[in-house]
Scaffold this motif. Structure first.
Motif, mmCIF file in Angstrom:
data_model
loop_
_atom_site.group_PDB
_atom_site.id
_atom_site.type_symbol
_atom_site.label_atom_id
_atom_site.label_comp_id
_atom_site.label_asym_id
_atom_site.label_seq_id
_atom_site.Cartn_x
_atom_site.Cartn_y
_atom_site.Cartn_z
ATOM 1 N N ALA A 1 0.831 -1.317 -0.095
ATOM 2 C CA ALA A 1 -0.003 0.040 0.145
ATOM 3 C C ALA A 1 1.050 1.477 0.038
ATOM 4 C CB ALA A 1 -1.061 0.149 1.321
ATOM 5 N N VAL A 2 1.918 1.247 0.959
ATOM 6 C CA VAL A 2 2.840 2.456 0.808
ATOM 7 C C VAL A 2 3.501 2.712 -0.459
ATOM 8 C CG1 VAL A 2 4.943 3.141 1.935
ATOM 9 C CG2 VAL A 2 3.104 2.261 3.533
ATOM 10 N N LEU A 3 3.858 1.635 -0.850
ATOM 11 C CA LEU A 3 4.696 1.403 -2.229
ATOM 12 C C LEU A 3 3.763 2.130 -3.472
ATOM 13 C CD1 LEU A 3 7.459 0.738 -3.838
ATOM 14 C CD2 LEU A 3 6.499 -1.252 -4.023
ATOM 15 N N PHE B 1 3.405 5.856 -3.146
ATOM 16 C CA PHE B 1 4.677 6.353 -3.237
ATOM 17 C C PHE B 1 5.115 6.222 -4.686
ATOM 18 C CE2 PHE B 1 9.314 5.703 -4.134
ATOM 19 C CZ PHE B 1 9.906 6.965 -3.660
ATOM 20 N N VAL B 2 4.774 5.453 -5.492
ATOM 21 C CA VAL B 2 5.093 5.395 -7.047
ATOM 22 C C VAL B 2 4.077 6.725 -7.560
ATOM 23 C CG1 VAL B 2 4.934 4.131 -8.940
ATOM 24 C CG2 VAL B 2 5.983 3.011 -6.912
ATOM 25 N N SER B 3 2.947 6.374 -7.185
ATOM 26 C CA SER B 3 1.911 7.588 -7.764
ATOM 27 C C SER B 3 2.139 9.143 -7.526
ATOM 28 C CB SER B 3 0.780 7.130 -7.196
ATOM 29 O OG SER B 3 0.412 7.321 -5.911
ATOM 30 N N ALA C 1 7.725 14.769 -6.349
ATOM 31 C CA ALA C 1 8.789 14.837 -5.158
ATOM 32 C C ALA C 1 9.329 16.160 -4.806
ATOM 33 C CB ALA C 1 9.768 13.681 -5.289
ATOM 34 N N PRO C 2 9.895 17.008 -5.741
ATOM 35 C CA PRO C 2 10.180 18.353 -5.321
ATOM 36 C C PRO C 2 9.077 19.225 -5.093
ATOM 37 C CG PRO C 2 10.930 17.819 -7.660
ATOM 38 C CD PRO C 2 10.005 16.679 -7.084
ATOM 39 N N ALA D 1 3.757 9.510 1.427
ATOM 40 C CA ALA D 1 2.967 7.978 0.996
ATOM 41 C C ALA D 1 2.856 7.315 2.223
ATOM 42 C CB ALA D 1 3.927 7.461 0.252
ATOM 43 N N PHE D 2 3.344 7.128 3.173
ATOM 44 C CA PHE D 2 3.237 6.387 4.448
ATOM 45 C C PHE D 2 1.890 7.054 5.009
ATOM 46 C CE2 PHE D 2 3.559 5.911 9.019
ATOM 47 C CZ PHE D 2 3.457 4.393 9.258
#
Length: 255
Positions: A35-37, A40-42, A47-48, A88-89
């Protein structure tokens, strides 16, 4: 009955039960990590922008011409990635929390299992409130204090982004977990681990402990320590108030 049938009908041994729990724990960890991954990928493309949002309370109070710096060759790449992973977490936390409670649930009584959904919702909500409290109130207060303290020294304030991330994560976790105090109080009372009367009795020790914890996990200024210690005490009282409705029936009978 044949020996094979007896063997099939035999209750599981302690070793088999242990390995069954290990397998289930592995499955729960995989589901929570997945779920976290996925989240995170989405989010990693932005990120910046996510890091800039995290740094905004600091950037807003920096003197004119001051800016954040990178002292590590790979810092400009890995720090935004770390921030995105943290975000993401937080987004996936309801699923992570549910997996934890689902693993514990088989060992609970039926009336205790009914608490799982309210506990998941309240745990996530309170954690978000704690992080929001840190971001919108604690960060501006602490950063403004530090900038005003730097001015008389004539020192330039240029914060390394990696150290800023470390400070932000520590503060988020401190306030996030602090705001879970009502959940902890309710669980202790509902499970019959600690009587409500005992929790009320140790109130003075909790207040002292709140100030000790705030002194350890916050920056060494009285303002940020008060901003953690006071909510912790208030949340403990709120937990005691809510826990009155979750006192086990046995304790009700005694009282």
């Amino acid at each position: 009955m044949s020996d094979d049938q007896k063997q099939l009908n035999a209750p599981p041994t302690q070793e088999e039960t242990f390995f069954t729990h290990l397998v289930e724990l592995r499955d729960r960890i995989i589901k929570a990590s997945a779920a976290v991954l996925i989240v995170f990928v989405s989010m990693v493309y932005w990120a910046p922008d996510i890091f800039h949002l995290l740094a905004k309370p600091m950037l807003d109070v920096l003197p004119k011409g001051a800016h954040m710096i990178v002292t590590d060759v790979t810092g400009s790449f890995f720090v935004p990635i770390k921030v995105t992973l943290m975000a993401a977490f937080v987004v996936a936390l309801p699923i992570v929390t549910y997996q934890i409670w689902a693993f514990i649930a088989p060992g609970l009584y039926q009336h205790e299992k009914k608490l799982i959904l309210p506990l998941v919702v309240s745990t996530y909500t309170l954690f978000l409130i704690g992080m929001s409290f840190a971001y919108f109130l604690v960060f501006p207060t602490v950063f403004s204090f530090m900038v005003s303290y730097n001015a008389p020294l004539g020192a330039d304030m240029s914060t390394d982004i990696d150290k800023y991330l470390s400070f932000a994560m520590t503060t988020f976790l401190a306030f996030g977990f602090t705001f879970e105090v009502p959940v902890v109080v309710v669980v202790l009372v509902r499970m019959g681990l600690v009587p409500l009367a005992k929790l009320k009795e140790i109130r003075p020790y909790v207040i002292v402990g709140a100030f000790v914890i705030s002194a350890v996990v916050t920056p060494p200024d009285i303002m940020s320590q008060l901003l953690l210690a006071i909510p912790l005490c208030v949340l403990y009282e709120f937990g005691l108030l809510i826990a009155r409705f979750y006192v086990p029936k046995q304790e009700d009978a005694v009282s």
